[in-house]
Motif scaffolding. Sequence first.
Motif, PDB file in Angstrom:
ATOM      1  N   THR A 297      -4.842  11.282   3.247  1.00 42.87           N
ATOM      2  CA  THR A 297      -4.449  11.370   4.655  1.00 42.87           C
ATOM      3  C   THR A 297      -5.352  10.483   5.510  1.00 42.87           C
ATOM      4  O   THR A 297      -4.887   9.759   6.400  1.00 42.87           O
TER       5      THR A 297
ATOM      6  N   TYR B 101       0.835  -1.207   0.000  1.00 42.15           N
ATOM      7  CA  TYR B 101       0.000   0.000   0.000  1.00 42.15           C
ATOM      8  C   TYR B 101       0.869   1.256   0.000  1.00 42.15           C
ATOM      9  O   TYR B 101       0.597   2.207  -0.756  1.00 42.15           O
ATOM     10  N   CYS B 102       1.899   1.274   0.827  1.00 50.09           N
ATOM     11  CA  CYS B 102       2.746   2.464   0.948  1.00 50.09           C
ATOM     12  C   CYS B 102       3.466   2.792  -0.361  1.00 50.09           C
ATOM     13  O   CYS B 102       3.806   3.952  -0.610  1.00 50.09           O
TER      14      CYS B 102
ATOM     15  N   LYS C  86       0.525   8.455  -4.348  1.00 53.85           N
ATOM     16  CA  LYS C  86      -0.660   9.099  -3.792  1.00 53.85           C
ATOM     17  C   LYS C  86      -0.829  10.502  -4.385  1.00 53.85           C
ATOM     18  O   LYS C  86       0.148  11.148  -4.773  1.00 53.85           O
TER      19      LYS C  86
ATOM     20  N   GLU D   1       0.131  14.136   0.084  1.00 57.24           N
ATOM     21  CA  GLU D   1      -1.156  13.622   0.514  1.00 57.24           C
ATOM     22  C   GLU D   1      -2.284  14.624   0.315  1.00 57.24           C
ATOM     23  O   GLU D   1      -2.170  15.771   0.719  1.00 57.24           O
TER      24      GLU D   1
ATOM     25  N   ASN E  82      -4.562   6.718   4.519  1.00 59.80           N
ATOM     26  CA  ASN E  82      -3.258   6.338   5.076  1.00 59.80           C
ATOM     27  C   ASN E  82      -3.358   6.050   6.570  1.00 59.80           C
ATOM     28  O   ASN E  82      -2.782   5.087   7.074  1.00 59.80           O
TER      29      ASN E  82
ATOM     30  N   ARG F 237      -2.567   2.462   8.270  1.00 63.10           N
ATOM     31  CA  ARG F 237      -1.486   2.455   9.267  1.00 63.10           C
ATOM     32  C   ARG F 237      -2.002   1.972  10.625  1.00 63.10           C
ATOM     33  O   ARG F 237      -1.295   1.245  11.343  1.00 63.10           O
TER      34      ARG F 237
END
Length: 313
Positions: free
Chosen positions: A298, A218-219, A223, A293, A301, A305
């Motif tokens: 945001t 995902y990271c 984005k 972001e 994420n 996380r």
Amino acid sequence: MYDTVHFHIGDGTTDFTPLAEYLSNVKNVSDEDGALLYIEGYIGSLYVKLSHGWMICQNSLSRFYFGINIKRMNLQQIQEAIEKLSDMLHYDVRMFNVTRIDIADCYSMNRPITEYFPCLGELLRFKRINTVENETLTYRQGDKKYGRSLVFYDKEREQIDTRSAILQQLEMPKNLLRYEARYYGRLATRFKEPAITGATLYNEAFFRKLVQLWYDSYCQIEKQMSIIYNGMDLIKNMEGAKEYIFFAALAQLPATFVSDMIRKFKQHHVFCNPSEYTRLHNVIYGNPLITSESELITELNGKVRQTYEEVMG
């Protein structure tokens, strides 16, 4: 976090057909000459297919255990699910090879799910695909035999047509976004394990390895950027003002716009040195007038996380 799991066992000689007595909705499937090919049926919500020499069992392990597949399974629950399946099937599922694993989590979002898709850009070595009338966003590498996919979709909408009695008693969260990683075939090689069996699924080191890969994948997705509007303080001259206007306009475009343009530049061989394409990307995304972001990203994420931190401890 496990969802769909595919189990397989086969030595070419063992006759698994007597286990059909433990299945529901049993159906014999034969060839044109009437010879039995295999028997299919269900153990709870899991689909089973068996014959002389082999047997497969597949579907959502979470739904098999909870009755729904929007809840996380911890290691103890995974082990209990494998033991329950073994008891019901009268065969030790710990010995089965695993040929597919899906790992996922769901998030109740502030906005409709499809508004988040344009904020998710390219992923290196994956093909980005909008499917099902733009209601599903998929990043695909390889195929369904030997590949992997990252999938974002509206879980609430998916449940509407398949809602069970249990789900009908629950109040489903609105804007329920699902982030799911799917791994197909050659899993032992992919995850650098001697073998991946039913027992491996509740091995803590293996489980943490999957969660780490799910999070890292995902990271690595690009984005959508957004303008720092108080960045006007950084404008010192006419060139800076022009640059600010450029990035303000760029921020209104889909997250894939820059990557799509750089791809077209490559197709037309705009630069002689291939490293210039990377440099162009870094110049744009490294500009102090923008952040990496948007507001929606945001939020997403933070949700992903939070799952990672809760599961990994």
